[in-house]
Each structure stands twice: as structure tokens, then as C-alpha cells.
Design an enzyme around this catalytic site. Sequence first.
Site, PDB file in Angstrom:
ATOM      1  N   SER A 137      27.523  38.755 -40.018  1.00 16.80           N
ATOM      2  CA  SER A 137      27.539  38.078 -38.721  1.00 16.80           C
ATOM      3  C   SER A 137      28.433  38.878 -37.797  1.00 16.80           C
ATOM      4  O   SER A 137      29.299  39.637 -38.254  1.00 16.80           O
ATOM      5  CB  SER A 137      28.088  36.654 -38.885  1.00 16.80           C
ATOM      6  OG  SER A 137      28.402  36.069 -37.647  1.00 16.80           O
ATOM      7  N   TYR A 150      35.087  31.109 -42.191  1.00 18.06           N
ATOM      8  CA  TYR A 150      33.744  31.681 -42.117  1.00 18.06           C
ATOM      9  C   TYR A 150      33.816  33.168 -41.788  1.00 18.06           C
ATOM     10  O   TYR A 150      33.137  33.980 -42.418  1.00 18.06           O
ATOM     11  CB  TYR A 150      32.935  30.942 -41.052  1.00 18.06           C
ATOM     12  CG  TYR A 150      31.541  31.471 -40.865  1.00 18.06           C
ATOM     13  CD1 TYR A 150      30.543  31.207 -41.801  1.00 18.06           C
ATOM     14  CD2 TYR A 150      31.203  32.251 -39.764  1.00 18.06           C
ATOM     15  CE1 TYR A 150      29.257  31.694 -41.645  1.00 18.06           C
ATOM     16  CE2 TYR A 150      29.922  32.740 -39.590  1.00 18.06           C
ATOM     17  CZ  TYR A 150      28.950  32.465 -40.531  1.00 18.06           C
ATOM     18  OH  TYR A 150      27.683  32.956 -40.361  1.00 18.06           O
TER      19      TYR A 150
END
Length: 256
Positions: A137, A150
Site C-alpha cells: 500500500s 496497518y
Amino acid sequence: MAFTGKVALVTGGGSGMGQTTARILAQAGAKVALFDVNEAGMADTAAGLENVYPYVVDVSDTEAVHAAVDQVVAELGPIDRVANAAAIMPFGKLLEQDAKVQLKLMAINFGGLVNVATAVLPEMVKRGNGDFISFSSMSGIIPGLLMGGYCSSKSAVQTYTETLYHENRDSGVRFVCACPPPVATPLWKQAEDTIVPELTKAAPALAPEEVIADIEQCLEKGEFLSMPGKGTSIGYYMRRFFPNYLWNYAHKAEGF
């Protein structure tokens, strides 16, 4: 599509990026094995497609993953592509988020990748062909307030995949690490159910198909990093050369 093999394995195949990836591969004629704990979601993925095969697997369980990979090979044949899409995405301040949640982020997002890589890649490298795709990501490149757990898991995904690539770059296996901005999938709903950082609201989320198209282009061109979306690559260079600017911008946006 850059895929020319016969058998693909998609983790997180019961929803989101995994579901879209699996259906595209199956519609192109591949036999697609799904790994997920979401049985209903995998059934939705397989709907109308006779060449999609669900396997209930917790990717954070090393023994279960290795056993399931052996089963896929025995039942479908050698695995020609892996798409590591299994992930969770709860957000929160690090000192307010339960430690067990943060460790679960690492166990699934990063540990799942390790388990699949060690189960599948040795045979790919031995054969001298195959595709290995990881979903990191932009959060793995640019850490942000309120999503440290995350971000850390996705940074680990990127570092691990990059090292895999360089350790096996002459093996014939193609590696891509996708680093998209927010994508419109059910995974994003997990973030919305916790807290959504202001900076993530700046641009509309990408469609999963946009991410997959960029990955296919990278495979065809031999490029390792896939950074789909307008301006995504700018964020990569900003993080590299102007990290303090990005942190100051984040503090201003979040108000602390």
C-alpha cells in the site's frame, strides 16, 4: 493480461482485491484456488465459474498454509501465479489500539505473505517461472497518523517482497509489489468502522480493476513496484526526499 499459466492462488479470495483478482483470472481461463476464512465470500467469488476452487485457510497459520498449498498442487497442478491479497485494516492511535489487534495485523498482512511465499516460491524458482504478487500500500511507503499498525504491516510486506525479488531476480519468476492508495473494497470498510485519517479522504478511492491493470503492465514491463493512481508516484518521492514535510502536513490535517 500478462498471465500465461494454468493455475493461480489468490489469498483473501473471499472479498475485495482478492475476489476481483480471482474472477479476472478465472474468466481468462485459469484454475484459481482461493484461500480465505470467509466461506460465504469465496462462494460469491466462485459463483458462475467452474474453475474457482475455495479452500478454507487461515493464512496466519503456517502449517495450514503449507498443507493447503500441497493440496492445491495435488488437485489442480503446479501454481503459476500467487496474488497475496489477504489483509485486515483496522485503524487507531498506537497507544489506544489493542496490542492484540496490532499483532493480528502483522500476523495476517505480513505473516500470511511469509507463509505463502515459503510454501509456493521454492517450486516456482526451481521451475524457473511464475508470478508472485504482493499487495502492499502507499501506507507501507508513507506512514501516517492513526494507522501505524496497518502501515507497519504493509511496510513489512514491501520490504520482504523487495528482498525476495532481489534474492531471486535471475530465477525466471516475476515479482510485483503493488502499492496503491485507498481502493474501494470491503477492506476499506474496516477502516471506516474504526477511524479514518483526514489525509486518506483527499482523493477518491481507486477501483480494484485499476490496480490489477497496473500490476499486469508492471509484469509485462518487468517493473517491480506498481503504484497505480494519479499522483501516487509523487507520494513515493515526497516520502523519500521530504519526509518532514509529509509529517507536518499530516499533523496539520489531523489537528494534533
